[in-house]
Design a protein around this motif. Structure first.
Motif, PDB file in Angstrom:
ATOM      1  N   LYS A   7       0.832  -1.193   0.000  1.00 27.30           N
ATOM      2  CA  LYS A   7       0.000   0.000   0.000  1.00 27.30           C
ATOM      3  C   LYS A   7       0.876   1.256   0.000  1.00 27.30           C
ATOM      4  N   ALA A  39       2.368   1.919  -3.407  1.00 27.50           N
ATOM      5  CA  ALA A  39       1.486   1.886  -4.573  1.00 27.50           C
ATOM      6  C   ALA A  39       1.796   3.017  -5.536  1.00 27.50           C
ATOM      7  N   GLU A  40       1.994   4.246  -4.984  1.00 32.24           N
ATOM      8  CA  GLU A  40       2.148   5.371  -5.914  1.00 32.24           C
ATOM      9  C   GLU A  40       3.521   5.437  -6.580  1.00 32.24           C
ATOM     10  N   VAL A  41       4.503   4.688  -6.036  1.00 28.58           N
ATOM     11  CA  VAL A  41       5.841   4.716  -6.653  1.00 28.58           C
ATOM     12  C   VAL A  41       5.816   4.032  -8.013  1.00 28.58           C
ATOM     13  N   GLY A  42       4.977   3.011  -8.106  1.00 24.63           N
ATOM     14  CA  GLY A  42       4.784   2.381  -9.408  1.00 24.63           C
ATOM     15  C   GLY A  42       5.910   1.479  -9.882  1.00 24.63           C
ATOM     16  N   ALA A  75       8.539   7.105  -0.048  1.00 28.39           N
ATOM     17  CA  ALA A  75       7.189   6.552   0.132  1.00 28.39           C
ATOM     18  C   ALA A  75       7.101   5.810   1.463  1.00 28.39           C
ATOM     19  N   HIS A 105       4.864   6.710   5.013  1.00 29.90           N
ATOM     20  CA  HIS A 105       3.942   5.763   5.640  1.00 29.90           C
ATOM     21  C   HIS A 105       4.456   5.204   6.963  1.00 29.90           C
TER      22      HIS A 105
END
Lengths: 304, 359
Positions: free
Chosen positions: B85, B88-91, B133, B137
């Motif tokens: 989770k 996720a945005e790091v891709g 990231a 988190h």
């Protein structure tokens, strides 16, 4: 054969050589040490405990030894070794016996995951067990010692073992650890109680251990049904008060005092829920032991 | 030295445990506990339908450790979900390594295998984004000393370990499987290219079977943490037994070791798995691995004397007078392999004289 069948030199010799297999509750501990104060403590406080001859198997292999460093010549220390491995930082040699007691608690609380293990004293009367969970300093051991001096059976003064499979409490009667003023309070309260040597300046202050009643040791294999969960609090000058505690609050507070509640996952939750469901839950404050004992004698078990 | 420690007998021939006396069980549990293999032993007995036949007292201990292992697996799955989770945005695809990979790929060796950190691998160029990231988190860097930061970032194959501020879980973010300064350079791009997707987990991957074995071998025989030596050798043993039935697995692994510069670690892995755990290895493969990865005879005799000691549990019943010096020499060897001599000298000098002053 019980420990009391050995003379102190015999016990010391056995501890030094092959070690002894000591039965406490359902656990067998293989113990070795050449430290005299430990042999003396065992001889006195474990006199009524069975020795397992030709055991073949021990749950815990434990020894107490002095680290062989230069320090031993001026400030000797002691190590608690779990099958040869040091488990804690060394303590001054004088604290060897209390260290054994703490170490034995650790052996059970960090391994025996068939039980929900709660930091609590447990006493029993008429087949009904009272569980007294509490953080240190709440007077739990003092109250526990007083109760067992007045006819309650000792299941444990430190670890309530709730069997996951059926919710029954497994006894683990061992010497009761008393701290600071409690030592003299109980000595005065029960002059016949047998105490080990006082050890001062430990991390818990001055400690002394009181021998468990012989009958409790004989009945160490008889499990008990939980009936009460009581949170004791000693408060100088306080009136003796037993107040009903909502079950939800009792649940959370017992969970806070459990060693392996989250490790057991859903089984931990179910076991604890079963325990709370089967018990009447109270907050209990006291300052006079006699009044506290009276209150306990008047406890009514939950309706079956 | 005990010629055949019971814990080895257990993993070689689980069926032979039926005949153990209570004294033997006592010793077996002690050896397994010291090697961090107690829960693994429970899984092994369970897999072979032998649990029922274990006497009650030792079985109790096996059940205790099983409770820990069950919770462990659950916690790892949950933690991997958190990591997924967070990233996720790091891709970039996350490759799970070692323990976490075994758990998420449902490999049999994950049963009862206890470990503390989660290891992942990402492309080196994505390290900054991944680190950011994770920090967003709740994971925070653990080594704040400037020298340690440099040690990891310039020379090692991973970021300094990151610990989650609330859960205290630790993640190691790798970009390669061996340090940049080491003499062997298994190409991370090749490892990434061959990685397999995990069913039901978007963006999560694990190494291909032969790479999984080679990574385990490189870790044990080149990067040298001997603390869990036997457990890691049992990993290799179980991976070989599990993947050994795949068509082309055996010829592939020899070829792949050559591609990744890991012929020596593969040779050691096959040799000591066969020697210590009696792992079945096809004769032609043993020979091929030996042709490409065997050291000279003198060196091999020396390594045999070290590894046959250091790979046993650290328990008095499995040790002789040379066991601890064998472990120490392998520790020195691991550092030697980790960095070129001058850099190593500089590193040790810093750790011995400068780091203590900074504290």
């Amino acid at each position: 054969m019980n420990i009391s069948a050995l003379t102190l030199p015999e016990l010391g010799f056995r501890l030094k050589t092959a070690g002894i297999f000591l039965q406490t509750g359902s656990f067998v501990t293989h113990l070795r040490t050449s430290i005299a104060s430990v042999a003396e403590g065992i001889g006195l406080l474990y006199a009524d405990y069975p020795l397992v001859e030709q055991a073949g198997f021990a749950d815990f292999h434990v020894s107490l030894a002095c680290p062989r460093t230069l320090r031993r010549w001026f400030k000797p220390q002691v190590l608690f070794l779990f099958d040869g491995r040091p488990t804690f930082k060394p303590l001054p040699l004088d604290q060897a016996f209390p260290m054994l007691e703490w170490g034995l608690n650790w052996c059970v609380s960090s391994h025996a995951n068939r039980y929900l293990i709660i930091h609590a004293a447990v006493v029993e009367k008429g087949g009904h067990a009272a569980i007294l969970p509490a953080p240190p300093g709440s007077g739990k051991s003092t109250l526990c010692a007083a109760l067992v001096c007045r006819g309650w059976r000792l299941l444990s003064d430190e670890l309530a073992l709730v069997r996951v499979s059926d919710g029954r409490i497994i006894p683990l009667p061992r010497p009761i650890s008393l701290k600071n003023e409690s030592i003299d309070i109980i000595r005065h309260y029960e002059p016949d109680a047998v105490f080990g040597r006082k050890v001062s300046d430990t991390m818990k202050g001055t400690v002394a251990h009181m021998r468990a009643p012989a009958e409790s040791i004989v009945q160490a294999m008889e499990t008990a049904r939980p009936a009460w969960v009581i949170f004791p609090r000693y408060q100088a000058g306080a009136a003796t008060r037993l107040e009903v505690l909502p079950r939800s609050r009792a649940f959370m507070r017992v969970a806070d005092n459990a060693f392996n509640y989250s490790l057991l996952g859903v089984r931990g939750f179910e076991t604890l829920a079963g325990l709370i469901d089967a018990s009447l839950c109270y907050d209990f404050s006291y300052s006079v032991l006699d009044e506290a004992i009276e209150k306990f004698a008047a406890l009514k078990p939950p309706a079956p | 030295m005990n010629s055949q420690p019971l814990v080895l007998r257990a993993f070689r021939q689980p069926g032979s445990l039926r005949s153990l006396s209570l004294e033997d069980w006592d010793l077996l549990l002690r050896q397994a506990r010291h090697a961090n293999l107690l829960a693994r032993l429970h899984a092994l007995l369970d897999e072979h339908g032998l649990l029922e036949q274990v006497p009650q007292q030792p079985r109790e201990h096996l059940e205790w450790s099983h409770a820990i292992a069950e919770r462990h697996t659950q916690a790892i799955r949950w933690e991997v979900g958190r990591i997924q989770k967070a990233m996720a945005e790091v891709g970039v695809p996350i490759i799970l390594l070692k323990g976490a990979a075994y758990v998420m790929a449902n490999l049999p060796l994950a049963q009862g295998r206890l470990f503390s950190d989660i290891d992942i691998m990402v492309p080196k160029e994505s390290l900054n984004a991944v680190e950011a990231a994770l920090m967003l988190h709740g994971w925070a860097a653990t080594h704040h000393d400037a020298y340690d930061q440099r040690y990891y970032r310039a020379w090692m194959h991973e970021l300094p370990p990151m610990r989650h501020v609330k859960r205290s879980t630790v993640i190691d973010v790798h970009h390669a499987i061996l340090p940049e300064t080491a003499s062997l350079h298994p190409d991370p791009a090749k490892l990434r290219a061959a990685a397999c997707a995990l069913d039901g987990h978007d963006g999560l991957r694990v190494f291909a079977p032969s790479d999984m074995v080679l990574h385990s071998a490189a870790h044990l025989f080149h990067d040298g943490e001997m603390e869990n030596g036997l457990r890691d050798l049992i990993d290799i043993h179980s991976l070989l037994c599990h993947f050994g039935g795949l068509p082309m697995f055996w010829p592939d692994i020899v070829e792949r070791a050559r591609e990744l510069e890991l012929t020596r670690p593969l040779f050691y892995a096959l040799r000591y798995a066969a020697l210590i755990l009696h792992t079945p290895i096809p004769a032609d493969i043993e020979e091929a691995a030996s042709r490409t990865g065997r050291p000279n005879r003198l060196m091999l005799a020396f390594m045999d004397s070290l590894f046959t000691r250091a790979l046993l549990p650290v328990h008095p019943s499995c040790s002789d007078g040379l066991s601890s010096s064998a472990r120490w020499m392998l520790y020195v060897r691991a550092n030697w392999l980790r960095m070129p001599p001058l850099l190593l000298a500089r590193h040790l000098f810093h750790k011995a004289f400068i780091s203590p002053k900074a504290e």
